[in-house]
Design a protein around this motif. Structure first.
Motif, PDB file in Angstrom:
ATOM      1  N   SER A  95       0.825  -1.207   0.000  1.00 36.14           N
ATOM      2  CA  SER A  95       0.000   0.000   0.000  1.00 36.14           C
ATOM      3  C   SER A  95       0.862   1.261   0.000  1.00 36.14           C
ATOM      4  O   SER A  95       1.989   1.279   0.510  1.00 36.14           O
ATOM      5  CB  SER A  95      -0.921   0.022   1.222  1.00 36.14           C
ATOM      6  OG  SER A  95      -0.165   0.204   2.406  1.00 36.14           O
ATOM      7  N   GLU A  96       0.340   2.315  -0.574  1.00 37.25           N
ATOM      8  CA  GLU A  96       1.046   3.597  -0.587  1.00 37.25           C
ATOM      9  C   GLU A  96       1.282   4.112   0.827  1.00 37.25           C
ATOM     10  O   GLU A  96       2.310   4.730   1.114  1.00 37.25           O
ATOM     11  CB  GLU A  96       0.250   4.622  -1.392  1.00 37.25           C
ATOM     12  CG  GLU A  96       0.191   4.329  -2.883  1.00 37.25           C
ATOM     13  CD  GLU A  96      -0.534   5.418  -3.657  1.00 37.25           C
ATOM     14  OE1 GLU A  96      -0.888   6.436  -3.027  1.00 37.25           O
ATOM     15  OE2 GLU A  96      -0.739   5.254  -4.864  1.00 37.25           O
ATOM     16  N   THR A  97       0.331   3.842   1.725  1.00 37.61           N
ATOM     17  CA  THR A  97       0.453   4.323   3.105  1.00 37.61           C
ATOM     18  C   THR A  97       1.660   3.714   3.796  1.00 37.61           C
ATOM     19  O   THR A  97       2.449   4.419   4.446  1.00 37.61           O
ATOM     20  CB  THR A  97      -0.819   3.974   3.905  1.00 37.61           C
ATOM     21  OG1 THR A  97      -1.948   4.566   3.267  1.00 37.61           O
ATOM     22  CG2 THR A  97      -0.724   4.497   5.337  1.00 37.61           C
ATOM     23  N   PHE A  98       1.824   2.391   3.668  1.00 36.69           N
ATOM     24  CA  PHE A  98       2.962   1.733   4.319  1.00 36.69           C
ATOM     25  C   PHE A  98       4.280   2.202   3.705  1.00 36.69           C
ATOM     26  O   PHE A  98       5.233   2.524   4.425  1.00 36.69           O
ATOM     27  CB  PHE A  98       2.846   0.214   4.190  1.00 36.69           C
ATOM     28  CG  PHE A  98       4.006  -0.517   4.792  1.00 36.69           C
ATOM     29  CD1 PHE A  98       4.109  -0.675   6.176  1.00 36.69           C
ATOM     30  CD2 PHE A  98       5.001  -1.047   3.992  1.00 36.69           C
ATOM     31  CE1 PHE A  98       5.182  -1.343   6.737  1.00 36.69           C
ATOM     32  CE2 PHE A  98       6.082  -1.716   4.536  1.00 36.69           C
ATOM     33  CZ  PHE A  98       6.175  -1.862   5.922  1.00 36.69           C
ATOM     34  N   CYS A  99       4.347   2.262   2.392  1.00 38.74           N
ATOM     35  CA  CYS A  99       5.593   2.667   1.741  1.00 38.74           C
ATOM     36  C   CYS A  99       5.950   4.111   2.048  1.00 38.74           C
ATOM     37  O   CYS A  99       7.122   4.460   2.193  1.00 38.74           O
ATOM     38  CB  CYS A  99       5.479   2.448   0.237  1.00 38.74           C
ATOM     39  SG  CYS A  99       5.386   0.694  -0.207  1.00 38.74           S
ATOM     40  N   ALA A 100       4.930   4.971   2.156  1.00 38.26           N
ATOM     41  CA  ALA A 100       5.185   6.362   2.524  1.00 38.26           C
ATOM     42  C   ALA A 100       5.718   6.455   3.945  1.00 38.26           C
ATOM     43  O   ALA A 100       6.579   7.294   4.254  1.00 38.26           O
ATOM     44  CB  ALA A 100       3.899   7.176   2.386  1.00 38.26           C
ATOM     45  N   THR A 101       5.226   5.584   4.835  1.00 30.30           N
ATOM     46  CA  THR A 101       5.718   5.563   6.216  1.00 30.30           C
ATOM     47  C   THR A 101       7.174   5.122   6.260  1.00 30.30           C
ATOM     48  O   THR A 101       7.991   5.706   6.983  1.00 30.30           O
ATOM     49  CB  THR A 101       4.862   4.613   7.082  1.00 30.30           C
ATOM     50  OG1 THR A 101       3.509   5.063   7.060  1.00 30.30           O
ATOM     51  CG2 THR A 101       5.351   4.586   8.515  1.00 30.30           C
ATOM     52  N   VAL A 102       7.514   4.102   5.485  1.00 25.80           N
ATOM     53  CA  VAL A 102       8.907   3.646   5.411  1.00 25.80           C
ATOM     54  C   VAL A 102       9.804   4.766   4.913  1.00 25.80           C
ATOM     55  O   VAL A 102      10.870   5.032   5.466  1.00 25.80           O
ATOM     56  CB  VAL A 102       9.024   2.408   4.495  1.00 25.80           C
ATOM     57  CG1 VAL A 102      10.486   2.034   4.271  1.00 25.80           C
ATOM     58  CG2 VAL A 102       8.272   1.229   5.087  1.00 25.80           C
ATOM     59  N   GLU A 103       9.361   5.451   3.881  1.00 26.77           N
ATOM     60  CA  GLU A 103      10.151   6.548   3.314  1.00 26.77           C
ATOM     61  C   GLU A 103      10.297   7.687   4.318  1.00 26.77           C
ATOM     62  O   GLU A 103      11.351   8.316   4.410  1.00 26.77           O
ATOM     63  CB  GLU A 103       9.487   7.066   2.041  1.00 26.77           C
ATOM     64  CG  GLU A 103      10.287   8.175   1.356  1.00 26.77           C
ATOM     65  CD  GLU A 103       9.618   8.668   0.091  1.00 26.77           C
ATOM     66  OE1 GLU A 103      10.264   9.403  -0.665  1.00 26.77           O
ATOM     67  OE2 GLU A 103       8.454   8.299  -0.133  1.00 26.77           O
ATOM     68  N   LYS A 104       9.260   7.934   5.103  1.00 30.59           N
ATOM     69  CA  LYS A 104       9.283   9.042   6.056  1.00 30.59           C
ATOM     70  C   LYS A 104      10.258   8.814   7.201  1.00 30.59           C
ATOM     71  O   LYS A 104      11.004   9.711   7.591  1.00 30.59           O
ATOM     72  CB  LYS A 104       7.870   9.257   6.623  1.00 30.59           C
ATOM     73  CG  LYS A 104       7.789  10.314   7.720  1.00 30.59           C
ATOM     74  CD  LYS A 104       6.365  10.444   8.240  1.00 30.59           C
ATOM     75  CE  LYS A 104       6.285  11.467   9.375  1.00 30.59           C
ATOM     76  NZ  LYS A 104       4.899  11.569   9.900  1.00 30.59           N
TER      77      LYS A 104
END
Length: 383
Positions: A95-104
């Motif tokens: 999901s975009e949400t999980f990947c965005a959290t990893v990137e953050k």
């Protein structure tokens, strides 16, 4: 004398052989784990695409499970529930949400591309994974690849995390924590039940200036709340009963503290002048390379407790600490602590000390993004 030298030399060489064996055994285990993850990722992605396109329904998933069992009885682990777990594994982590959290939270040098070593049909749904560019490593959408962060723990741990943790921040934390502490499935279950996420990442007004100055990473290495439900303590109990219970269940207690703690002794004798004092529990912290004295209290924290602990730390630093070790740390473990009293007591203490509470029951969860960011930075700094 010469024979002794030869014997020592041979022992060192034999030890090097053991190191080689363990190193490659660890690589083999990681390789097996990665293949299990890749398999779950691709099976989950394939089934997810079929379900989302409405080409398949839940009945077809049941038929798939039965077909695998009948055609290939040697292939285990593909019950209807297991297949849906794989779909969840794929859907949530792509999901975009999980990947965005990893990137953050994780710096871009840590996240590298992961590509499967097995051949499988590529799922049609676009997934967000971590890929490398010439200038930096970024989280970008692509198809068929699995984010490398997932390799940090086992599939069974991932399923436990996905089923029991709601926020992406919390899920990412437990993936990192499972890797840092080398958690087995049962240990992971206990850490989630005991809300390690909250205990490690909550506000740290319970730490002295001395601890924060000497060990800046202390807030994300030491819990402010420890759960001792494994002791079955009655509401009224003595310090002696608490100490004996912790020693008898040291494995569980170490898991609560963190696996970097090595238990050294109970009622450790400190001979000072003509007097003898006893520190309740003495540990050594491998990561910090420091002695850690834990003083147990059966009653609410009182500022006078801090004076006793600082006295013990002075004795440890003068008479026990080795030259290559860092200043000793002190922890007061009590059933209750008034936050205002603790803040007053800690504000002027220049010794590396902290106050922690032990609980017999669980407390509500919270979300703390700033502290999670600090934890991620600590995890990245170890490499």
């Amino acid at each position: 004398m010469e024979n002794n030298k030869v014997a020592i030399s041979m022992e060192q060489q034999f030890g090097e052989v053991i190191d080689i064996i363990l190193q490659h055994k660890g690589r083999a285990s990681r390789a097996v784990n990665n293949e299990l993850l890749f398999t779950a990722w691709y099976v989950g992605g394939y089934v997810s695409a079929k379900l989302k396109s409405e080409e398949w329904g839940s009945k077809v998933v049941t038929q798939l499970s039965e077909y695998i069992r009948s055609q290939r009885p040697d292939i285990k682990g593909y019950s209807r529930r297991s297949i849906y777990n794989m779909v969840m594994f794929y859907d949530e982590y792509s999901s975009e949400t999980f990947c965005a959290t990893v990137e953050k939270y994780l710096n871009l040098e840590f996240v590298r591309p992961t590509t499967a070593q097995i051949e499988a049909s590529q799922p049609t749904q676009e997934t967000a994974v971590i890929v490398q560019t010439a200038s930096a490593q970024l989280v970008q959408p692509t198809s068929g690849q699995m984010p490398q962060i997932l390799e940090l723990t086992t599939l069974s741990n991932h399923i436990e995390i996905l089923c029991r943790c709601k926020s992406t921040e919390e899920r990412m934390f437990y993936i990192l924590y499972a890797n840092k502490e080398h958690l087995s499935f049962k240990e992971m279950q206990r850490c989630i039940s005991n809300q390690t996420y909250t205990a490690l990442l909550s506000s740290k007004d319970n730490m002295s200036k001395g601890l924060l100055n000497t060990y800046p990473n202390a807030p994300i290495m030491f819990k402010d709340t420890l759960f001792v439900d494994f002791l079955n303590l009655p509401k009224k109990h003595s310090e002696s009963k608490l100490r004996k219970g912790l020693v008898e269940h040291m494995k569980q207690f170490i898991l609560e503290l963190g696996k970097d703690f090595i238990f050294m002794d109970q009622e450790y004798r400190l001979n000072i002048g003509a007097s003898t004092f006893k520190a309740d529990l003495l540990f050594f912290h491998r990561g910090l390379q420091a002695l850690v004295a834990v003083e147990l209290k059966k009653t609410k924290f009182h500022p006078r407790d801090l004076g006793q602990l600082e006295f013990y730390l002075e004795a440890l630093d003068r008479d026990v600490k080795r030259s290559n070790e860092n200043p000793s740390i002190g922890i007061i473990l009590c059933p209750e602590a008034d936050k205002v009293v603790v803040e007053y007591a800690m504000s002027r203490s220049m010794s590396p000390t902290m106050i922690a509470e032990y609980k017999r029951i669980l407390i509500p969860q919270e979300r703390m993004q700033q502290q999670l960011n600090e934890f991620c930075n600590l995890f990245l700094d170890k490499d």
